[in-house]
Design a protein around this motif. Sequence first.
Motif, PDB file in Angstrom:
ATOM      1  N   LEU A   1      -2.516   0.614  -8.692  1.00 40.46           N
ATOM      2  CA  LEU A   1      -2.889   1.817  -7.956  1.00 40.46           C
ATOM      3  C   LEU A   1      -4.303   2.274  -8.295  1.00 40.46           C
ATOM      4  CD1 LEU A   1       0.445   3.795  -8.458  1.00 40.46           C
ATOM      5  CD2 LEU A   1      -0.230   2.421  -6.457  1.00 40.46           C
ATOM      6  N   ALA A   2      -4.872   3.044  -7.405  1.00 43.19           N
ATOM      7  CA  ALA A   2      -6.189   3.625  -7.637  1.00 43.19           C
ATOM      8  C   ALA A   2      -6.141   4.552  -8.849  1.00 43.19           C
ATOM      9  CB  ALA A   2      -6.661   4.383  -6.404  1.00 43.19           C
TER      10      ALA A   2
ATOM     11  N   ASN B   1      -2.291   8.858   1.188  1.00 43.48           N
ATOM     12  CA  ASN B   1      -1.312   8.576   0.138  1.00 43.48           C
ATOM     13  C   ASN B   1      -0.599   7.276   0.486  1.00 43.48           C
ATOM     14  OD1 ASN B   1       0.538   8.539  -1.912  1.00 43.48           O
ATOM     15  ND2 ASN B   1       1.714  10.315  -1.205  1.00 43.48           N
ATOM     16  N   VAL B   2      -0.793   6.261  -0.320  1.00 43.85           N
ATOM     17  CA  VAL B   2      -0.219   4.947  -0.028  1.00 43.85           C
ATOM     18  C   VAL B   2       1.144   4.771  -0.681  1.00 43.85           C
ATOM     19  CG1 VAL B   2      -2.484   3.877   0.236  1.00 43.85           C
ATOM     20  CG2 VAL B   2      -1.390   3.887  -2.021  1.00 43.85           C
ATOM     21  N   LEU B   3       1.703   5.852  -1.270  1.00 44.88           N
ATOM     22  CA  LEU B   3       3.005   5.763  -1.945  1.00 44.88           C
ATOM     23  C   LEU B   3       4.107   6.493  -1.195  1.00 44.88           C
ATOM     24  CD1 LEU B   3       1.882   6.188  -5.675  1.00 44.88           C
ATOM     25  CD2 LEU B   3       2.409   4.079  -4.438  1.00 44.88           C
ATOM     26  N   THR B   4       3.837   6.942   0.021  1.00 47.71           N
ATOM     27  CA  THR B   4       4.899   7.533   0.824  1.00 47.71           C
ATOM     28  C   THR B   4       5.847   6.432   1.288  1.00 47.71           C
ATOM     29  OG1 THR B   4       3.690   7.283   2.904  1.00 47.71           O
ATOM     30  CG2 THR B   4       3.314   9.314   1.641  1.00 47.71           C
TER      31      THR B   4
ATOM     32  N   SER C   1      -4.551   7.086  -3.592  1.00 47.06           N
ATOM     33  CA  SER C   1      -5.335   6.860  -2.373  1.00 47.06           C
ATOM     34  C   SER C   1      -5.483   5.387  -2.015  1.00 47.06           C
ATOM     35  CB  SER C   1      -6.740   7.469  -2.541  1.00 47.06           C
ATOM     36  OG  SER C   1      -7.447   6.815  -3.584  1.00 47.06           O
ATOM     37  N   ALA C   2      -5.097   4.466  -2.908  1.00 47.52           N
ATOM     38  CA  ALA C   2      -5.226   3.037  -2.601  1.00 47.52           C
ATOM     39  C   ALA C   2      -4.300   2.238  -3.499  1.00 47.52           C
ATOM     40  CB  ALA C   2      -6.670   2.573  -2.785  1.00 47.52           C
ATOM     41  N   SER C   3      -3.931   1.058  -3.021  1.00 47.29           N
ATOM     42  CA  SER C   3      -3.071   0.174  -3.806  1.00 47.29           C
ATOM     43  C   SER C   3      -3.437  -1.278  -3.525  1.00 47.29           C
ATOM     44  CB  SER C   3      -1.597   0.406  -3.470  1.00 47.29           C
ATOM     45  OG  SER C   3      -1.329  -0.011  -2.136  1.00 47.29           O
TER      46      SER C   3
ATOM     47  N   ASP D   1      -2.750  -5.588  12.094  1.00 53.85           N
ATOM     48  CA  ASP D   1      -1.829  -5.162  13.149  1.00 53.85           C
ATOM     49  C   ASP D   1      -0.981  -3.971  12.740  1.00 53.85           C
ATOM     50  OD1 ASP D   1      -2.742  -7.162  14.819  1.00 53.85           O
ATOM     51  OD2 ASP D   1      -1.207  -8.611  14.200  1.00 53.85           O
ATOM     52  N   GLN D   2      -0.946  -3.683  11.436  1.00 55.64           N
ATOM     53  CA  GLN D   2      -0.170  -2.533  10.969  1.00 55.64           C
ATOM     54  C   GLN D   2      -0.999  -1.250  11.063  1.00 55.64           C
ATOM     55  OE1 GLN D   2       2.994  -1.914   9.797  1.00 55.64           O
ATOM     56  NE2 GLN D   2       3.525  -3.981  10.511  1.00 55.64           N
ATOM     57  N   PRO D   3      -0.356  -0.109  11.293  1.00 59.01           N
ATOM     58  CA  PRO D   3      -1.104   1.157  11.290  1.00 59.01           C
ATOM     59  C   PRO D   3      -1.691   1.416   9.901  1.00 59.01           C
ATOM     60  CG  PRO D   3       1.097   1.415  12.229  1.00 59.01           C
ATOM     61  CD  PRO D   3       1.069   0.067  11.601  1.00 59.01           C
ATOM     62  N   GLY D   4      -2.760   2.161   9.860  1.00 61.01           N
ATOM     63  CA  GLY D   4      -3.374   2.497   8.582  1.00 61.01           C
ATOM     64  C   GLY D   4      -4.512   1.551   8.240  1.00 61.01           C
ATOM     65  N   ASP D   5      -5.120   1.842   7.127  1.00 65.85           N
ATOM     66  CA  ASP D   5      -6.278   1.071   6.677  1.00 65.85           C
ATOM     67  C   ASP D   5      -5.807   0.016   5.673  1.00 65.85           C
ATOM     68  OD1 ASP D   5      -8.757   0.130   6.092  1.00 65.85           O
ATOM     69  OD2 ASP D   5      -9.570   2.023   5.343  1.00 65.85           O
TER      70      ASP D   5
END
Length: 823
Positions: free
Chosen positions: A167-168, A89-92, A179-181, A211-215
Amino acid sequence: MALGEQIEAWTRRLNDTIVDSPRRVIIAFLVLTLVFTGGIGLVSTDTEATDSFTDGLEEQQALDAVNQEFEDPFQPDSESTQIIHSGGNVLTKEALLRDLRILEEVESRDDLRVASASGPATVVAQQVDPAATTAAEQRRAIESTSATRVRQVVRNLAENSGFTGTLATDFNPTSASASASITVVTHDVPAGFSSGDLQDIQTTIRSIAADQPGDITAFGSGVTNAETANVIGDSLTIVMPVVVLLLLLFLVVAYRDPIDLSLGLLSLLMTVIWTFGFLGFSGIPFNQQMITVPVLLLAVGVDFGIHIINRYREEAVAGYNATEAMREANNQLMIAFVIVTVTTVFGFGANVISDLTPIRNVGIASGIGIIFTFLIFGLFLPAAKLEVDKLRDDYNVPEFNSAPISSEDSTLGKILSFPAQASQYAPIAFVFVLLVTGGMAAAYGSGVDTSFETEDFLPPEEQPDYITALPEPFAPSEYTVTETLNLLEDRFSTNQDQSVKLYVQGNFEEGHALEALADPNDDAVGALAVDGGGAARPTSIVTVIQSHAEQDPAFARLVARNDLNDNGIPDRNLDRIYDELFASSSGDRAEQYLTPDRRNAQVQYAIDSSASQGEAAVDTRAFAEEFRYETTATGQIVVFDAVTDIIFNSSIQGLIIAIGLTGLFLIIAYAVLEGKPLLGIVNLFPILIAIAFLLGTMRYLGISLNALTGTILSISIGLGIAYSVHATHRFIDEYNAGAGAYESMIITLSGTGGALLGSMLTTSLGTGALALAITPVLGDFGLLMAISVVYSFVFTIVALPPAVLLWERYQGVWTGIDLAVTG
């Protein structure tokens, strides 16, 4: 003196110069090598995978106009970078903060030239704090807000197309999840800003995102160009050592003498230097397609080198001293080399007729390279061989193995001559069977597909284990573009592969303008009829007006007052309606479909997912003709389909030109030199059968004609004809010496056949090494080239003997025709 005698006299004088003054020849070629070395540093690299193919196309010009005139935040251009975030979830709150931290660091660096940034994190932050205009302020606004408040803001934005469009398609407003943005960073660039500058900016942003966490990754034309450049370097790093190793292995077998091997390798190196120097001086850029050129030239060079050394050894074994052996060998081979060079230039150079610049450049570079190969191996190598052998005698350096590859009494010679022995009993039956099977293969192969896709130029999402396991310095770079493209295709509705566009030009303030955009939509057919009843699913200024009317009652009343037929589409006072729309919250959306001067519009259509690229493009072009205004079909599908058509036409035209010029030249050459013009047709017969079987093999293996394999047919003529030419020329030498056609063919296949076999093995394995390249387009080309060479050799051994025997059997008839042609 007859023309044939004049040509033979000229070649003898040239040969005498080589044999009698080898040092002068060597010095001249070394000086030229130094000159061409200076051009290598001027070679530029073209990293734009598809752009060079689409330049100048009407469909591409329309797409460029659409991209320039309409604001589309999801269309990457030369001044923007997409930051793509994917995950559960990319909106948290935490996911949005990751996006803002990236933007904060990007904005803090002047060299990244950030003008603005827009994405779900910036929109949510400004809903929380409208005064937050920088990424740092927006980050602090989100940090000071609870996760519950963030979810509530996301739900409130569910009807905001500027937010949901980033957004996806799986965005769920109830759970406030996606799931994506996509976050778009726009760059403020000065005059003279180059694609290389953009590449530096986007690759730097990609490093910051990593360098940031996540994909999270950065995407844009600069990233694509950077990876394309890496593809070229990695492919050369992987392929060329394998090619050189294979060539070295088989040259060791063919030459069996380290000094001769060194001369052959030196000649190959000079060929590559001359060709790359030519590219530098001529300004022709080096791209993925060009990787095939040095491989092809090495293959032809090996062929020439094996023939000259092998024939020289045959004459030395016959009792000639070194000078006379080389004179005799060169006298016999010079004409064959000239014929091979001219026919190969016809085959390789036939691609210059293509309307696609990269294919045309491959034709130019390979054609010039073949001429260089002839000069180096036909003139320099014999002179160097003679001079080295003199030094070897002076210093008593022993010869390691000077025997020819095969002879009439050897086992290999007997195997190679077996088809001639078998065909002597029924040559007509052999030729008939070859014609029937070749015709069947060609008919089957005529159904081969044609394609042009971005993915052809990019590495697959997952590399084979033998690639990823390579140690440094052969290990490939990390590639992300294909994975990113697949993610965009899977999760975003803005992917161009799922839609087509119409670029419409006219006066859209006229009362009937919007009706003109909507009228054809009810009668769509084919790929555009995605709704029940044959209706299209358009997105245009009409749908934006209707959507805003549903949200704004006052605007809805304005539309209704000017809708004369109550179909939801206004028919008058359009200028006022546009003014109200552009000034509203839907103004940004409207600017994507109508220009401010109301003169140009775009209409985007969803297409049937089951429709092929060709079907979608044909249906879109036909649909465009239904519009009243001047309308051009465009979009990536339509543009790529136009390139596909050109690739197919270029392939067929190149094949026809290569066959026509080669056949005509061979007929004239044999008429002038031997008074036997129809031997030119006999000479061409094996390669025609080989091409027919190559086409059938392409369809059977599911390999389409694409940006590179589209050149394979004419190149196969150029590369494969060498086998038949060498065999035919040797046959003529033996035939003119008094042997019958059968005996001459046995001598040819058992002698020259050995050199042909060695050449086939080195060439097929050398070109086949391209299958190890990073991208599919190079791998397919290498595989087909190897198959083509094998077919050319096999059918020279199998198809040439019965054709020659038939030529001799009906010698009386042929003689009359020959005399008529030469007369």
